[in-house]
Write an enzyme that holds these catalytic residues in place. Structure first.
Site, short mmCIF file in Angstrom:
data_model
loop_
_atom_site.label_atom_id
_atom_site.label_comp_id
_atom_site.label_asym_id
_atom_site.label_seq_id
_atom_site.Cartn_x
_atom_site.Cartn_y
_atom_site.Cartn_z
N SER A 12 0.82 -1.22 0.00
CA SER A 12 0.00 0.00 0.00
C SER A 12 0.85 1.27 0.00
O SER A 12 1.61 1.52 -0.92
CB SER A 12 -0.96 -0.05 1.20
OG SER A 12 -1.91 0.96 1.13
N ASP A 34 -5.98 1.92 -3.40
CA ASP A 34 -7.24 1.66 -2.71
C ASP A 34 -7.68 2.89 -1.91
O ASP A 34 -8.70 2.87 -1.24
CB ASP A 34 -7.14 0.42 -1.80
CG ASP A 34 -6.20 0.60 -0.62
OD1 ASP A 34 -5.41 1.57 -0.61
OD2 ASP A 34 -6.23 -0.25 0.30
#
Length: 448
Positions: free
Chosen positions: A100, A244
């Site tokens: 991430s 995301d």
């Protein structure tokens, strides 16, 4: 062994903490646990742009194939694409290789079930149990019963088409800047906005394996803030490494964080009659200014523990349609089963287009209370000791008294790094800044 899975899958420094062996074991155990009983199950595999992605992908796929499952390789796509495509392709599970927003030396492995949801703690524990039992009872097929690897060439376009269909009109006439963080959004976000007719300006869309999140993207939006002004854009979006999450920038170059995004989208959905029970789901880290704005707009707030998985649990349980975090993880449950940076960016652009108002004006419905975050670096096994430490609890009480009801102290251990985060909100920026850092220093000193 301690618990392998953190708040967002298994994560660590690639090749030392997260080795090819661990990736193989996770592939093998994950495929077994998530597809038990299925004949020739299909598992999707994707990654972000990190250099270690190739190594971990190869090992993970080997593990999947070793139990007779098929590995469908998507290549570099955003995390939310894996969630969506697992459902679309009727796969038994999906796996994303990404850390991430973390620096390049880290990587991670997270699983999705056949509905595109992150796994429950129980399923993660079962995967770990299988690994720790040395794969007792797990089949090792031979010959034609082994799994095959196939490349899904249309994965990215299928995801882009899905994202575009979440807003039913053109973005023609909007000038939009995108910071792709040299990560998984570098193709999909640009293509989606251009195909919807926007005039798109892009930075940090040249991943080389080592520059993901490096002074760019949602963790470092400063370059985008300047770029929006320089290019005279209507708005801008900064994604993180696996796309995301996203943060926005208004036409004046101001950063619009997840709290503002959630407020903006909640108000719009409520006006359309699409905000179930007029309710927004957020975490305890959301700014007090959001509570005040929601009260003014007659929007109910439900608060969860920190982490998009807890927001999602609450949303699924009560069928709420909108929730998220200050960090820019925003979940539109009518569209996807996880935070989706591209879908979020498209919704904001759509609101700006539909309302024919500047983003700065649309966001003026909320005023943010000053908030300070200070990190205390301490070993993972000592991250909960502050809870029972009299000196630290005493210090917290003193701060709460000084804030006099206007503000708060929140301390929480990071689920992915050896850190305890100290968050303070209050009216006086300088005062809370000093208090937060003093408290973080005290915690760090005591446990190192």
């Amino acid at each position: 062994m301690g618990r392998m899975f953190g708040t967002d899958g298994v994560r660590g420094v690639a090749n030392t903490e997260l080795t090819a062996r661990i990736a193989y074991d996770l592939g093998r155990a994950g495929a077994y646990v998530l597809t038990e009983g299925a004949h020739k199950p299909k598992i999707l595999v994707a990654k972000d742009t990190r250099i270690s992605g190739d190594m971990l992908e190869s090992a993970l796929i080997a593990g999947i194939l070793s139990v007779g499952a098929e590995a469908i390789v998507l290549g570099v796509v955003p995390t939310p694409a894996v969630a969506y495509l697992t459902r679309k392709y009727g796969a038994d599970a999906g796996v994303m290789i990404s850390a991430s927003h973390n620096p390049v030396e880290y990587n991670g492995i997270k699983f999705f079930n056949d509905k595109g949801y992150k796994l429950s703690d129980e399923l993660e524990d079962e995967i770990q149990r299988v690994i720790e039992s040395d794969f007792e009872g797990v089949p090792s097929p031979t010959g034609t019963d082994l799994g095959r690897e196939t490349i899904e060439v249309s994965a990215l376009d299928d995801y882009i088409e899905f994202a575009k269909n979440t807003i039913p009109y053109s973005l023609k006439g909007l000038k939009i800047a995108l910071d792709c963080a040299n990560g998984a959004a570098y193709k999909s976000s640009v293509k989606a906005f251009r195909e919807l007719g926007a005039d798109v300006f892009v930075i940090n869309d040249n991943p080389d394996g080592t520059n993901i999140n490096e002074n760019c993207g949602s963790t470092h939006p400063e370059e985008l803030m300047e770029y929006v002004i320089k290019k005279k854009c209507d708005l801008g979006f900064a994604f993180d490494g696996d796309a995301d999450r996203c943060l926005a920038v208004d036409e004046k170059g101001n950063l619009i964080n997840g709290d503002f995004i959630l407020m903006l989208c909640a108000k719009y959905l409520k006006e359309l009659g699409k905000l179930k029970d007029d309710t927004l789901v957020v975490t305890v880290m959301s700014n007090l200014g959001l509570d005040i704005a929601c009260k003014n707009e007659k929007i109910n707030i439900v608060k969860t523990a920190v982490g998009d998985r807890y927001v999602l649990e609450e949303m699924v349980k009560n069928k709420y349609v909108l929730g998220g975090e200050q960090s820019g993880h925003v979940i539109f449950l009518d569209y996807n089963s996880t935070g989706d940076g591209l879908v979020t960016a498209l919704q904001i652009a759509g609101i700006v287009k539909k309302k024919e108002k500047a983003l700065s004006e649309l966001c003026s419905i909320m005023k943010e209370l000053p908030q300070v975050l200070a990190n205390a670096t301490i070993p993972n096994d000592k991250k909960d000791l502050y809870l029972t430490d009299d000196e630290i609890q005493n210090e917290i009480r003193k701060i709460e008294e000084a804030l006099n009801g206007v503000g708060r102290v929140l301390i929480r251990p990071s689920g992915t790094e050896p850190l305890v985060r100290v968050m303070l909100e209050g009216e006086n920026q300088a005062e809370i800044d000093e208090m937060a850092h003093n408290l973080a220093n005290l915690i760090e000193k005591k446990y190192n």
